[in-house]
Design a protein around this motif. Structure first.
Motif, short mmCIF file in Angstrom:
data_model
loop_
_atom_site.label_atom_id
_atom_site.label_comp_id
_atom_site.label_asym_id
_atom_site.label_seq_id
_atom_site.Cartn_x
_atom_site.Cartn_y
_atom_site.Cartn_z
N PRO A 1 -52.78 28.16 44.76
CA PRO A 1 -53.14 28.28 43.35
C PRO A 1 -53.96 27.07 42.91
O PRO A 1 -53.51 25.93 43.05
CB PRO A 1 -51.78 28.33 42.64
CG PRO A 1 -50.79 28.68 43.71
CD PRO A 1 -51.32 28.09 44.97
N THR B 1 -56.29 25.16 39.85
CA THR B 1 -56.76 25.00 38.48
C THR B 1 -57.85 23.93 38.51
O THR B 1 -57.84 23.04 39.37
CB THR B 1 -55.62 24.56 37.54
OG1 THR B 1 -54.63 25.58 37.52
CG2 THR B 1 -56.11 24.32 36.12
N PRO C 1 -58.11 29.08 36.69
CA PRO C 1 -58.20 28.61 35.30
C PRO C 1 -58.93 27.27 35.25
O PRO C 1 -58.81 26.45 36.16
CB PRO C 1 -56.73 28.44 34.90
CG PRO C 1 -55.92 29.14 35.94
CD PRO C 1 -56.73 29.12 37.20
N ASP D 1 -62.60 34.76 38.35
CA ASP D 1 -62.32 34.84 36.92
C ASP D 1 -61.30 33.79 36.50
O ASP D 1 -60.76 33.04 37.32
CB ASP D 1 -61.86 36.25 36.53
CG ASP D 1 -60.58 36.68 37.25
OD1 ASP D 1 -59.81 35.81 37.73
OD2 ASP D 1 -60.34 37.90 37.35
N GLU D 2 -61.02 33.75 35.19
CA GLU D 2 -60.12 32.73 34.63
C GLU D 2 -58.70 32.87 35.16
O GLU D 2 -57.98 31.88 35.29
CB GLU D 2 -60.12 32.84 33.10
CG GLU D 2 -59.19 31.89 32.37
CD GLU D 2 -59.64 30.43 32.44
OE1 GLU D 2 -58.79 29.55 32.20
OE2 GLU D 2 -60.82 30.17 32.75
N THR D 3 -58.30 34.08 35.47
CA THR D 3 -56.95 34.27 36.01
C THR D 3 -56.84 33.68 37.42
O THR D 3 -55.83 33.08 37.78
CB THR D 3 -56.59 35.77 36.04
OG1 THR D 3 -56.66 36.30 34.71
CG2 THR D 3 -55.20 35.99 36.60
N THR D 4 -57.88 33.86 38.20
CA THR D 4 -57.87 33.37 39.58
C THR D 4 -57.97 31.85 39.64
O THR D 4 -57.21 31.19 40.37
CB THR D 4 -59.03 33.99 40.37
OG1 THR D 4 -58.94 35.42 40.29
CG2 THR D 4 -58.99 33.56 41.84
N ARG E 1 -67.76 31.32 37.29
CA ARG E 1 -67.25 32.61 36.83
C ARG E 1 -67.93 33.80 37.49
O ARG E 1 -67.46 34.93 37.40
CB ARG E 1 -67.37 32.71 35.30
CG ARG E 1 -66.39 31.81 34.58
CD ARG E 1 -64.95 32.33 34.74
NE ARG E 1 -63.96 31.33 34.34
CZ ARG E 1 -63.15 30.71 35.18
NH1 ARG E 1 -63.21 30.99 36.47
NH2 ARG E 1 -62.28 29.83 34.76
#
Length: 251
Positions: A64, A66, A88, A83-86, A79
């Protein structure tokens, strides 16, 4: 030159060079492998995530990730890949901005800490990394070694790379420990495109003291991501710091 002016739309559009340069598999692959190992099954935070050169393949490895990033155009390019979910992203300066949660790994690659142009900002960056890490977490920095031995008295510039279509040279201000990198890229007609970026160079010993001020100890230092021993002839290093005293970062 302000960082926002350097990392603009034009720079972001031309930043990615898939399969070549810093995107070449033999450059990018070992970095992602090593960072995935250092994350130890936890989450990672990338300072100056940019267009996701490292973050995207690291996330694809199941880590994960960020990011913190100053430049909106660079994030716009990111982007197009994730995406933002993948992945942040918190918009802001890597020395002061905070991301939610705690991480086992914070990393800062490809000389980016030198984009902070004062020693105080660079120390602040270490403290910011410490604030994001769980106890025992790691802060990883990839950084070049200043090539002042190549700079004869009275000379201010060195050519550090020359290849078809590209010339890179650095001009030094040794009094203030500053360098400006000049990148000349030539198209098929012979026309040149120039981009420049200012940096504050850091000696390895100075970097270690910055780490100590933020509660870190040096765990390892190698000349590259594959574990080549670091020597007096090494042109760069990958330094891994372990957070041993989180309280120091809060002082």
């Amino acid at each position: 030159m302000h960082q926002q002016e350097i990392w603009n739309t034009d720079t972001a559009r031309h930043y990615d060079t898939p399969g070549t340069g810093m995107f070449a598999p033999d450059v990018l692959g070992p970095a992602v492998d090593r960072l995935a190992e250092l994350a130890g099954g936890g989450a990672a935070l990338e300072f100056a995530v940019g267009t996701g050169r490292v973050a995207v393949p690291l996330a694809e490895r199941g880590v994960p990730v960020t990011g913190i990033e100053l430049s909106p155009p660079m994030v716009e390019q990111l982007r197009t890949k994730a995406d933002e979910t993948t992945i942040p992203v918190v918009m802001g300066d890597m020395a002061t901005s905070t991301a939610p949660g705690r991480y086992t790994l914070v990393y800062l690659v490809y000389n980016t800490i030198s984009n902070l142009l004062t020693q105080a900002e660079q120390v602040q960056c270490f403290r910011n990394a410490a604030r994001h890490l769980s106890p025992g977490g790691r802060f990883v920095i990839e950084l070049w070694v200043p090539e002042l031995r190549k700079l004869p008295p009275g000379q201010e510039a060195t050519v550090w790379q020359s290849e078809p279509g590209y010339i890179g040279l650095d001009t030094y201000d040794v009094l203030h420990q500053l360098v400006v990198s000049h990148h000349f890229r030539f198209d098929e007609t012979g026309q040149a495109r120039l981009s420049r970026s200012p940096h504050r160079y850091i000696w390895p010993a100075e970097l270690d003291l910055m780490a100590q001020l933020a509660g870190f100890t040096l765990e390892s230092r190698h000349a590259d991501w594959t574990g080549t021993p670091f020597t007096a002839e090494s042109r760069s290093h990958v330094s891994v710091y372990t957070l041993c005293n989180p309280a120091v970062a809060l002082e």
